[in-house]
Design a protein around this motif. Sequence first.
Motif, PDB file in Angstrom:
ATOM      1  N   GLU A  92       0.839  -1.201   0.000  1.00 20.64           N
ATOM      2  CA  GLU A  92       0.000   0.000   0.000  1.00 20.64           C
ATOM      3  C   GLU A  92       0.870   1.245   0.000  1.00 20.64           C
ATOM      4  O   GLU A  92       1.921   1.284   0.638  1.00 20.64           O
ATOM      5  N   ILE A  93       0.420   2.269  -0.725  1.00 21.87           N
ATOM      6  CA  ILE A  93       1.137   3.541  -0.808  1.00 21.87           C
ATOM      7  C   ILE A  93       0.274   4.629  -0.179  1.00 21.87           C
ATOM      8  O   ILE A  93      -0.865   4.843  -0.596  1.00 21.87           O
ATOM      9  N   TYR A  94       0.828   5.279   0.853  1.00 23.90           N
ATOM     10  CA  TYR A  94       0.153   6.396   1.514  1.00 23.90           C
ATOM     11  C   TYR A  94       0.971   7.648   1.270  1.00 23.90           C
ATOM     12  O   TYR A  94       2.200   7.582   1.205  1.00 23.90           O
ATOM     13  N   GLN A  95       0.305   8.796   1.182  1.00 25.04           N
ATOM     14  CA  GLN A  95       1.029  10.058   1.067  1.00 25.04           C
ATOM     15  C   GLN A  95       0.684  10.914   2.271  1.00 25.04           C
ATOM     16  O   GLN A  95      -0.492  11.090   2.603  1.00 25.04           O
ATOM     17  N   VAL A  96       1.717  11.408   2.938  1.00 24.74           N
ATOM     18  CA  VAL A  96       1.512  12.275   4.106  1.00 24.74           C
ATOM     19  C   VAL A  96       1.538  13.728   3.646  1.00 24.74           C
ATOM     20  O   VAL A  96       2.034  14.021   2.550  1.00 24.74           O
ATOM     21  N   PRO A  97       0.991  14.640   4.450  1.00 24.48           N
ATOM     22  CA  PRO A  97       0.894  16.049   4.033  1.00 24.48           C
ATOM     23  C   PRO A  97       2.208  16.666   3.555  1.00 24.48           C
ATOM     24  O   PRO A  97       2.204  17.523   2.675  1.00 24.48           O
ATOM     25  N   SER A  98       3.335  16.229   4.095  1.00 29.43           N
ATOM     26  CA  SER A  98       4.626  16.799   3.683  1.00 29.43           C
ATOM     27  C   SER A  98       4.986  16.433   2.241  1.00 29.43           C
ATOM     28  O   SER A  98       5.924  16.973   1.674  1.00 29.43           O
ATOM     29  N   GLY A  99       4.255  15.467   1.682  1.00 29.64           N
ATOM     30  CA  GLY A  99       4.574  15.028   0.325  1.00 29.64           C
ATOM     31  C   GLY A  99       5.358  13.725   0.311  1.00 29.64           C
ATOM     32  O   GLY A  99       5.547  13.119  -0.735  1.00 29.64           O
ATOM     33  N   ALA A 100       5.828  13.304   1.482  1.00 28.15           N
ATOM     34  CA  ALA A 100       6.545  12.034   1.577  1.00 28.15           C
ATOM     35  C   ALA A 100       5.546  10.880   1.465  1.00 28.15           C
ATOM     36  O   ALA A 100       4.331  11.083   1.523  1.00 28.15           O
ATOM     37  N   LYS A 108       5.435  -4.755   7.253  1.00 24.92           N
ATOM     38  CA  LYS A 108       6.568  -3.825   7.239  1.00 24.92           C
ATOM     39  C   LYS A 108       6.155  -2.473   6.663  1.00 24.92           C
ATOM     40  O   LYS A 108       5.356  -2.409   5.739  1.00 24.92           O
ATOM     41  N   MET A 109       6.739  -1.410   7.218  1.00 23.34           N
ATOM     42  CA  MET A 109       6.467  -0.065   6.708  1.00 23.34           C
ATOM     43  C   MET A 109       7.770   0.691   6.475  1.00 23.34           C
ATOM     44  O   MET A 109       8.731   0.536   7.228  1.00 23.34           O
ATOM     45  N   PHE A 110       7.759   1.507   5.438  1.00 24.46           N
ATOM     46  CA  PHE A 110       8.922   2.311   5.082  1.00 24.46           C
ATOM     47  C   PHE A 110       8.464   3.723   4.750  1.00 24.46           C
ATOM     48  O   PHE A 110       7.347   3.914   4.275  1.00 24.46           O
ATOM     49  N   ALA A 111       9.341   4.673   5.005  1.00 24.15           N
ATOM     50  CA  ALA A 111       9.076   6.059   4.615  1.00 24.15           C
ATOM     51  C   ALA A 111      10.033   6.396   3.480  1.00 24.15           C
ATOM     52  O   ALA A 111      11.207   6.012   3.509  1.00 24.15           O
ATOM     53  N   THR A 112       9.523   7.109   2.476  1.00 22.47           N
ATOM     54  CA  THR A 112      10.383   7.512   1.370  1.00 22.47           C
ATOM     55  C   THR A 112       9.889   8.838   0.810  1.00 22.47           C
ATOM     56  O   THR A 112       8.830   9.329   1.215  1.00 22.47           O
ATOM     57  N   GLU A 113      10.678   9.413  -0.087  1.00 20.95           N
ATOM     58  CA  GLU A 113      10.303  10.696  -0.671  1.00 20.95           C
ATOM     59  C   GLU A 113      10.827  10.765  -2.091  1.00 20.95           C
ATOM     60  O   GLU A 113      11.663   9.963  -2.481  1.00 20.95           O
ATOM     61  N   THR A 114      10.313  11.746  -2.851  1.00 21.27           N
ATOM     62  CA  THR A 114      10.757  11.876  -4.235  1.00 21.27           C
ATOM     63  C   THR A 114      11.464  13.213  -4.484  1.00 21.27           C
ATOM     64  O   THR A 114      11.643  13.604  -5.629  1.00 21.27           O
ATOM     65  N   GLN A 115      11.851  13.893  -3.405  1.00 22.95           N
ATOM     66  CA  GLN A 115      12.599  15.146  -3.594  1.00 22.95           C
ATOM     67  C   GLN A 115      13.988  14.852  -4.126  1.00 22.95           C
ATOM     68  O   GLN A 115      14.424  15.435  -5.103  1.00 22.95           O
ATOM     69  N   ASN A 116      14.702  13.926  -3.464  1.00 13.91           N
ATOM     70  CA  ASN A 116      16.007  13.514  -3.986  1.00 13.91           C
ATOM     71  C   ASN A 116      16.117  11.994  -4.070  1.00 13.91           C
ATOM     72  O   ASN A 116      17.175  11.462  -4.387  1.00 13.91           O
ATOM     73  N   CYS A 117      15.026  11.285  -3.741  1.00 14.04           N
ATOM     74  CA  CYS A 117      14.907   9.827  -3.889  1.00 14.04           C
ATOM     75  C   CYS A 117      15.858   9.017  -2.998  1.00 14.04           C
ATOM     76  O   CYS A 117      15.931   7.801  -3.121  1.00 14.04           O
ATOM     77  N   VAL A 118      16.605   9.693  -2.127  1.00 12.22           N
ATOM     78  CA  VAL A 118      17.620   8.998  -1.339  1.00 12.22           C
ATOM     79  C   VAL A 118      17.033   8.420  -0.053  1.00 12.22           C
ATOM     80  O   VAL A 118      17.356   7.303   0.344  1.00 12.22           O
ATOM     81  N   ASN A 119      16.174   9.182   0.592  1.00 11.04           N
ATOM     82  CA  ASN A 119      15.666   8.765   1.895  1.00 11.04           C
ATOM     83  C   ASN A 119      14.711   7.589   1.791  1.00 11.04           C
ATOM     84  O   ASN A 119      13.726   7.628   1.058  1.00 11.04           O
ATOM     85  N   PHE A 120      15.051   6.540   2.532  1.00 15.59           N
ATOM     86  CA  PHE A 120      14.215   5.346   2.573  1.00 15.59           C
ATOM     87  C   PHE A 120      14.488   4.706   3.919  1.00 15.59           C
ATOM     88  O   PHE A 120      15.591   4.239   4.172  1.00 15.59           O
ATOM     89  N   ALA A 121      13.502   4.734   4.804  1.00 21.26           N
ATOM     90  CA  ALA A 121      13.744   4.258   6.167  1.00 21.26           C
ATOM     91  C   ALA A 121      12.647   3.302   6.611  1.00 21.26           C
ATOM     92  O   ALA A 121      11.463   3.535   6.358  1.00 21.26           O
ATOM     93  N   LYS A 122      13.072   2.241   7.289  1.00 19.87           N
ATOM     94  CA  LYS A 122      12.108   1.296   7.856  1.00 19.87           C
ATOM     95  C   LYS A 122      11.466   1.964   9.072  1.00 19.87           C
ATOM     96  O   LYS A 122      12.139   2.629   9.845  1.00 19.87           O
ATOM     97  N   MET A 123      10.163   1.803   9.202  1.00 16.02           N
ATOM     98  CA  MET A 123       9.441   2.395  10.329  1.00 16.02           C
ATOM     99  C   MET A 123       9.013   1.293  11.287  1.00 16.02           C
ATOM    100  O   MET A 123       8.575   0.233  10.849  1.00 16.02           O
ATOM    101  N   ASP A 124       9.131   1.572  12.580  1.00 19.38           N
ATOM    102  CA  ASP A 124       8.750   0.568  13.580  1.00 19.38           C
ATOM    103  C   ASP A 124       7.248   0.572  13.846  1.00 19.38           C
ATOM    104  O   ASP A 124       6.674  -0.433  14.226  1.00 19.38           O
ATOM    105  N   GLY A 130      -0.384   9.932  11.893  1.00 20.33           N
ATOM    106  CA  GLY A 130      -1.202   9.105  11.016  1.00 20.33           C
ATOM    107  C   GLY A 130      -0.477   8.681   9.752  1.00 20.33           C
ATOM    108  O   GLY A 130       0.635   9.121   9.473  1.00 20.33           O
ATOM    109  N   MET A 131      -1.130   7.819   8.980  1.00 16.86           N
ATOM    110  CA  MET A 131      -0.529   7.252   7.773  1.00 16.86           C
ATOM    111  C   MET A 131      -0.700   8.165   6.558  1.00 16.86           C
ATOM    112  O   MET A 131      -0.121   7.916   5.511  1.00 16.86           O
ATOM    113  N   GLY A 132      -1.527   9.197   6.685  1.00 18.40           N
ATOM    114  CA  GLY A 132      -1.769  10.049   5.528  1.00 18.40           C
ATOM    115  C   GLY A 132      -2.895   9.474   4.680  1.00 18.40           C
ATOM    116  O   GLY A 132      -3.744   8.746   5.167  1.00 18.40           O
TER     117      GLY A 132
END
Length: 159
Positions: A92-100, A108-124, A130-132
């Motif tokens: 599933e793909i959720y979008q949070v208000p920040s755009g991430a 499993k859950m991960f956070a990512t972004e498309t500003q520079n595509c580098v950030n990708f982090a596992k979330m506990d 909220g999930m957005g």
Amino acid sequence: GRRRGTRPHSGGRRDRAPAVLLPLLAAPLLTACVNDGATYEIDNTREHVLSLIREQPYFWDSKVNLYLVVSRMPACMRRHSMGTGTDKTKVEIYQVPSGAFIVKAGKKMFATETQNCVNFAKMDSEPAEGMGTLMGTFRVKKGELVFVKEEKEASPAEE
């Protein structure tokens, strides 16, 4: 007259039979491997996308490697590993208000972004804020991986 004695090789036919069967056995196994992908076009362009790639290294193992390709061309493109799932794992793909984005694959859950595509982090756990908004889900439909957009006002009859 030694010719007759040189026939301990009559077992040769037994060795040949499996070789004939091998392609027949291998054919269904090759088709059982999962190696595909699907794409979510974030703003309905091919340049700004999240793509799920599934690779099954071994047909005898139900584990499928999951990768998320985060892309905002021409600025950036990155492939991130999400570990393993099965060919049934929904993503599933959720979008949070920040755009991430929050990517949920099974438990499993991960956070990512498309500003520079580098950030990708596992979330506990789910973020406190909220999930957005659920944008959609990568799932298998009629045997192929597709991205099903979340309809804003979908009626239950459409499912």
